[in-house]
Scaffold this active site. Sequence first.
Site, short mmCIF file in Angstrom:
data_model
loop_
_atom_site.label_atom_id
_atom_site.label_comp_id
_atom_site.label_asym_id
_atom_site.label_seq_id
_atom_site.Cartn_x
_atom_site.Cartn_y
_atom_site.Cartn_z
N ASP A 41 3.33 -0.93 -10.32
CA ASP A 41 4.48 -1.31 -9.45
C ASP A 41 4.57 -2.74 -9.38
OD1 ASP A 41 7.06 -0.41 -8.21
OD2 ASP A 41 6.12 -0.82 -6.34
N ASP A 45 -4.13 -6.01 -6.30
CA ASP A 45 -2.98 -6.85 -6.02
C ASP A 45 -3.46 -8.07 -5.89
OD1 ASP A 45 0.25 -6.10 -5.32
OD2 ASP A 45 -0.55 -8.02 -4.92
N GLY A 93 0.74 -1.29 -0.02
CA GLY A 93 0.07 0.06 0.15
C GLY A 93 0.88 1.29 -0.01
N TRP A 116 2.29 2.85 -2.35
CA TRP A 116 2.08 3.92 -3.55
C TRP A 116 0.62 4.48 -3.35
CZ3 TRP A 116 3.89 3.18 -9.08
CH2 TRP A 116 5.50 3.21 -9.15
N LYS A 161 6.64 0.35 -13.69
CA LYS A 161 8.08 -0.31 -13.32
C LYS A 161 8.32 -1.24 -14.29
CE LYS A 161 8.46 -3.09 -9.87
NZ LYS A 161 8.57 -3.46 -8.17
N ASP A 175 -5.81 -11.56 -9.00
CA ASP A 175 -4.78 -11.64 -9.98
C ASP A 175 -5.30 -10.90 -11.38
OD1 ASP A 175 -2.95 -12.58 -11.85
OD2 ASP A 175 -3.22 -14.54 -11.31
#
Length: 209
Positions: A124, A83, A63, A65, A164, A99
């Site tokens: 990320d 997530d 958490g 971000w 990322k 997922d």
Amino acid sequence: MSGKKRTASSSRWMQEHFDDHYVKLAQKRGLRSRAAFKIEEIQEKDKLIRPGMTVVDLGAAPGGWSQVAVKLAGDKGKVIACDILPMDPIVGVDFLQGDFREEKVLDALLTRVGDAKVDVVLSDMAPNMSGTGGVDQPRAMYLVELALDMCHQVLAPNGCFAVKVFQGEGFDEYMKAVKEAFKTVKTRKPDSSRPRSREVYLVATGYKL
């Protein structure tokens, strides 16, 4: 590998972890992870998130971000996070556990976004690393491709994207695809990203429909 070697390796990792300046600073500031500093550094340079914006945070747990994003977006903003791992609640963050690679999870996320377009997509996401580059890199690239596809589905004109990416096979092609979709793309390596890590962040602004 013997137990002794495993213990020595684990001890070195733990020492590095607890000696890590950013880990200590995160704990001091009540942030959930050192990753929070990465998005703070990106925000400082690129000013992606402003009050009232709607933000999607992919790969959000634990958490860090989302904590930064919800503070920047403010009371009139909206943060939708996703997530595969569980995440403790954050006030102002709508969290979906699942997922992201699964169609039903994507559909649920799109339902939460609704008809309104999103101003910023953050990702990320990273796969569980096996240590084998030939396995890890394709998995990582698949996730960032899904994140870019999410942009195509929900991002507003002139919207922003921070993702990322691990340098390696497929990176150049991915960079090209992002440049085709956005007016400006910059590569960032935040100070809080460990120097030995192959991770960099692509920061794209000015989404083109």
